[in-house]
Motif scaffolding. Structure first.
Motif, short mmCIF file in Angstrom:
data_model
loop_
_atom_site.label_atom_id
_atom_site.label_comp_id
_atom_site.label_asym_id
_atom_site.label_seq_id
_atom_site.Cartn_x
_atom_site.Cartn_y
_atom_site.Cartn_z
N UNK A 129 -5.45 7.77 -3.18
CA UNK A 129 -6.69 7.00 -3.23
C UNK A 129 -6.55 5.82 -4.20
N UNK A 130 -5.91 6.06 -5.32
CA UNK A 130 -5.72 5.00 -6.30
C UNK A 130 -4.77 3.94 -5.78
N UNK A 131 -3.73 4.36 -5.05
CA UNK A 131 -2.79 3.40 -4.47
C UNK A 131 -3.51 2.45 -3.52
N UNK A 132 -4.41 2.98 -2.71
CA UNK A 132 -5.19 2.14 -1.80
C UNK A 132 -6.08 1.18 -2.58
N UNK A 133 -6.77 1.67 -3.60
CA UNK A 133 -7.64 0.82 -4.40
C UNK A 133 -6.85 -0.30 -5.08
N UNK A 134 -5.69 0.04 -5.62
CA UNK A 134 -4.88 -0.95 -6.33
C UNK A 134 -4.41 -2.05 -5.39
N UNK B 150 0.89 -1.17 0.00
CA UNK B 150 0.00 0.00 0.00
C UNK B 150 0.92 1.21 0.00
N UNK B 151 1.21 1.74 -1.19
CA UNK B 151 2.20 2.81 -1.32
C UNK B 151 1.56 4.16 -1.04
N UNK B 152 1.30 4.39 0.23
CA UNK B 152 0.65 5.62 0.68
C UNK B 152 1.72 6.67 0.99
N UNK B 153 2.33 7.17 -0.06
CA UNK B 153 3.41 8.14 0.10
C UNK B 153 2.88 9.49 0.58
N UNK B 154 3.73 10.22 1.25
CA UNK B 154 3.46 11.62 1.58
C UNK B 154 3.46 12.40 0.27
N UNK B 155 2.35 13.04 -0.05
CA UNK B 155 2.25 13.74 -1.33
C UNK B 155 3.13 14.98 -1.39
N UNK B 156 3.64 15.43 -0.25
CA UNK B 156 4.62 16.52 -0.30
C UNK B 156 5.95 16.01 -0.84
N UNK B 157 6.24 14.72 -0.59
CA UNK B 157 7.46 14.13 -1.11
C UNK B 157 7.27 13.65 -2.55
N UNK B 158 6.08 13.09 -2.83
CA UNK B 158 5.78 12.57 -4.17
C UNK B 158 4.42 13.10 -4.61
#
Length: 232
Positions: A139-144, A125-133
């Motif tokens: 949301x899509x990462x969670x779904x995938x 579950x690649x829930x990256x910090x969106x400030x870093x990436x």
């Protein structure tokens, strides 16, 4: 059955009649290899923290066979099997199934010696910090991630190797927690943390009480010992 942590997502599992080695890209101590016993190398994908061509230098006295994700170019004259996601292979008394990932390559599910083993590779579950990436759609990462696990449901889970990547910051635990809540494996072994062994305790503290055993280990090439394993 004995399990050794090699490094990062690399593990070595010894049975009486065979040895399974997953995602090894560092040197394996000779003390962990057994002459005249078949050694099966599983590689989930070609990233440098999961794969090295050095595995093909394994001495033939260890009877090496290689089961590689199909994103890896064939570079060996050894016994090599290339496999894609959602395929099946019977080999050496093992029933091997492959599933997908949320990154590159595939994940492995193996039934052998009356045990069931799942190695996730980079299925996370690649829930990256969106400030870093900022390009990441969380949301899509969670779904995938959850959609891929749906394809595995119904299979008994005994030993599961799941990423707990510290680079994800406060989200490092999400994949492991969701996996435990979904499959209730007997043992969940954290991986994909380089040498940040403290994250295992942080993971256990984060998810709280669970019937799933989460063994703690503190070094490379260490034998993972708990109530479910044989100690010598």
């Amino acid at each position: 059955m004995k399990i050794y942590h090699l490094h990062h997502s690399g593990f070595l599992i010894q049975f009486d009649d065979k040895t399974l080695i997953f995602d090894c890209f560092t040197h394996i101590p000779n003390s962990l290899l057994r002459k005249n016993i078949p050694h099966y190398f599983f590689v989930t994908h070609g990233h440098g923290d999961h794969y090295s061509t050095d595995i093909f230098t394994t001495d033939r006295v260890y009877h090496p066979t290689f089961i590689l994700s199909d994103d890896i170019p064939k570079v060996s004259t050894h016994h090599t099997h290339t496999i894609a996601p959602y395929q099946h292979l019977s080999l050496g008394g093992m029933d091997i199934r492959t599933f997908g990932t949320t990154d590159q390559g595939l994940s492995f599910y193996i039934a052998t010696n009356q045990h069931r083993i799942f190695h996730a590779g980079d299925l996370n579950w690649w829930d990256w910090d969106t400030q870093l990436k900022p390009q990441i759609d969380t949301d899509q990462e969670e779904k995938d991630f959850k959609a891929e696990l749906e394809k595995i449901k119904g299979l008994p889970m005994e030993f599961a190797f799941i990423p707990v990547d510290p680079r994800l910051g406060d989200s490092f635990y999400k994949a492991g927690q969701y996996f435990i809540e979904t499959f209730h494996p007997k043992v969940m072994i954290p991986m994909h943390f380089r040498d940040d062994f403290d994250i295992i305790k942080r993971f256990k503290d984060k998810i709280g009480n669970t019937k799933t055993i989460i063994p703690e280990f503190t070094a490379r090439n260490e034998k993972i010992v708990n109530t479910w394993s044989e100690e010598e």
